[in-house]
Design a protein around this motif. Sequence first.
Motif, mmCIF file in Angstrom:
data_model
loop_
_atom_site.group_PDB
_atom_site.id
_atom_site.type_symbol
_atom_site.label_atom_id
_atom_site.label_comp_id
_atom_site.label_asym_id
_atom_site.label_seq_id
_atom_site.Cartn_x
_atom_site.Cartn_y
_atom_site.Cartn_z
ATOM 1 N N GLN A 41 0.855 -1.195 0.000
ATOM 2 C CA GLN A 41 0.000 0.000 0.000
ATOM 3 C C GLN A 41 0.888 1.241 0.000
ATOM 4 O O GLN A 41 1.829 1.335 0.798
ATOM 5 N N ILE A 42 0.551 2.166 -0.872
ATOM 6 C CA ILE A 42 1.370 3.370 -1.027
ATOM 7 C C ILE A 42 0.464 4.595 -0.935
ATOM 8 O O ILE A 42 -0.616 4.632 -1.550
ATOM 9 N N VAL A 43 0.904 5.591 -0.168
ATOM 10 C CA VAL A 43 0.113 6.820 0.003
ATOM 11 C C VAL A 43 0.404 7.770 -1.160
ATOM 12 O O VAL A 43 1.556 8.113 -1.418
ATOM 13 N N VAL A 44 -0.661 8.168 -1.868
ATOM 14 C CA VAL A 44 -0.495 9.071 -3.016
ATOM 15 C C VAL A 44 -1.322 10.344 -2.782
ATOM 16 O O VAL A 44 -2.560 10.300 -2.771
ATOM 17 N N PRO A 45 -0.666 11.479 -2.566
ATOM 18 C CA PRO A 45 -1.425 12.730 -2.471
ATOM 19 C C PRO A 45 -2.216 12.945 -3.769
ATOM 20 O O PRO A 45 -1.689 12.690 -4.861
ATOM 21 N N THR A 46 -3.451 13.388 -3.629
ATOM 22 C CA THR A 46 -4.303 13.468 -4.824
ATOM 23 C C THR A 46 -3.902 14.605 -5.769
ATOM 24 O O THR A 46 -4.401 14.665 -6.888
ATOM 25 N N ASP A 47 -2.997 15.489 -5.309
ATOM 26 C CA ASP A 47 -2.549 16.542 -6.234
ATOM 27 C C ASP A 47 -1.245 16.155 -6.936
ATOM 28 O O ASP A 47 -0.604 16.988 -7.574
ATOM 29 N N THR A 48 -0.859 14.885 -6.861
ATOM 30 C CA THR A 48 0.365 14.443 -7.542
ATOM 31 C C THR A 48 0.125 14.396 -9.048
ATOM 32 O O THR A 48 -0.947 13.956 -9.500
ATOM 33 N N VAL A 105 5.872 9.105 -6.412
ATOM 34 C CA VAL A 105 5.832 9.554 -5.010
ATOM 35 C C VAL A 105 7.091 9.043 -4.300
ATOM 36 O O VAL A 105 7.687 8.041 -4.714
ATOM 37 N N PRO A 106 7.510 9.719 -3.211
ATOM 38 C CA PRO A 106 8.729 9.289 -2.513
ATOM 39 C C PRO A 106 8.626 7.856 -1.983
ATOM 40 O O PRO A 106 7.530 7.388 -1.643
ATOM 41 N N LYS A 107 9.776 7.222 -1.897
ATOM 42 C CA LYS A 107 9.892 5.849 -1.376
ATOM 43 C C LYS A 107 9.222 5.719 0.000
ATOM 44 O O LYS A 107 8.615 4.704 0.333
ATOM 45 N N ALA A 108 9.340 6.810 0.794
ATOM 46 C CA ALA A 108 8.818 6.788 2.173
ATOM 47 C C ALA A 108 7.287 6.758 2.225
ATOM 48 O O ALA A 108 6.712 6.638 3.308
#
Length: 398
Positions: free
Chosen positions: A190-197, A225-228
């Motif tokens: 699971q990866i967090v993706v800001p919706t403005d990316t 998105v960043p690895k973190a």
Amino acid sequence: MLNLSIPEHIEPLRGKVLKFVEEKVYPQEKIMLEDDPVTRRKAMRGLMDEAKAQGLWALGHPEEIGGGGLPFMDYVFVNEVVGRSPLATVALGTHSLQDSIMLHRYASPEWRDKYLKPLVAGEVFPSFGMTEPDVASSDPTQLQTRAELVGDEWVINGRKWFTSGAATAAYTTVMCRTETGCPDHAAFSQIVVPTDTKGYNIVRDVAVMGEYEGHYEVKYDNVRVPKANLLGPRGQGFKIAQDRLGPGRIFHCMRWLGQAQRAFDLMCKRANSRVAFGKTLGEHQQIQKFIFDSAAEIQASRLLTLHAAQKIDQGDEARVEIGLIKVYGAHMLHNVIDRAIQVHGAKGVTEDTPLERMYRHARFARIYDGADEVHVQRTAQRILKFYGNGGSFDFGLR
Ligand SMILES: Cc1cc2nc3c(=O)[nH]c(=O)nc-3n(C[C@H](O)[C@H](O)[C@H](O)COP(=O)(O)OP(=O)(O)OC[C@H]3O[C@@H](n4cnc5c(N)ncnc54)[C@H](O)[C@@H]3O)c2cc1C
């Protein structure tokens, strides 16, 4: 031992939440049907501020992340009354519970700092992207969205739909295949993706049963998105999803009981007040059967749900019990609302009662968080396993 009564110490708080839902939230339900999103947002903000002012905000979130810190079983009983109105989960800040716990447990410190507090405070909204239009997502090992680690960034490509709330969310937690050469169940993360990316493209708001309710189709075109932004270790996506869903289903089921109670109340009041063929509807045997069946199903569902909740509270994963309540609870909800509509006649399908809206949501309940058939299959398989070693599934010992 199964304790079914509302603990005495929680009654005042539960009563306060119920009063808030009945007096503040119900009157706003019509406004929330308006097309104008500004009016809707303003009305919701007003409710959220009022809930905070009354000390009713985010009651079930852990204290250390800014919530009310109610113990699990206390919160189970509060959730029952939150469920009376679908708006109340957002108005009372309970909607973000599963997502905030996921971030709290699994996000890197950087992402925890960025999203956790605003999420619990209701300043930003989450969304979750698992389901895809092109594959049967009940079998999530088939999901096609991929994330590849290139240098210090994840590059994501794929297509999801039914990402509820994506257009107003600050981020989507996306389930992606990240691993190769390992069993499927260990290949997703699971990866967090800001919706403005850049590359996070909302394709459409998918209309459901005639309404636009914010279930979006989203295309991921080389989203970086960043690895973190990875949640937890690589390949643990399904395990983390399970942590999210288990207790979450208890809360769903308690809220469904709240919805069912509201439909039941409306049905009984109508049955007592409407007259046809010289007597009240409630004096007709067929309507009495509606009341009887609904009462039995609500009570059965409530007992099943509280039993599952108590097992979880005692540290058991309660997989069988959760499978039972997800399927039985969704059917109960559907049946009770359906009967309440029938007793209201034509009025039942108008917006003059909340029933038609509740009915649509009840239909969705048999699909989201796992379609009925998947839970039936897994639950039956788990029960049969007990018999595989010469044992049995002894209800008395559960
Ligand atoms: C209102 C709503 C909100 C949602 N919100 C979200 C969200 O925010 N994020 C998200 O990722 N998803 C969301 N979903 C999607 C939901 O989780 C999926 O629809 C669900 O998991 C089923 O996947 P599917 O639609 O691909 O159906 P499929 O997997 O294609 O299944 C279709 C049907 O096949 C049958 N079936 C499947 N497996 C079996 C089996 N083992 N045995 C027998 N029959 C079977 C069932 O009848 C099932 O309904 C939402 C759905 C709804 C309706």
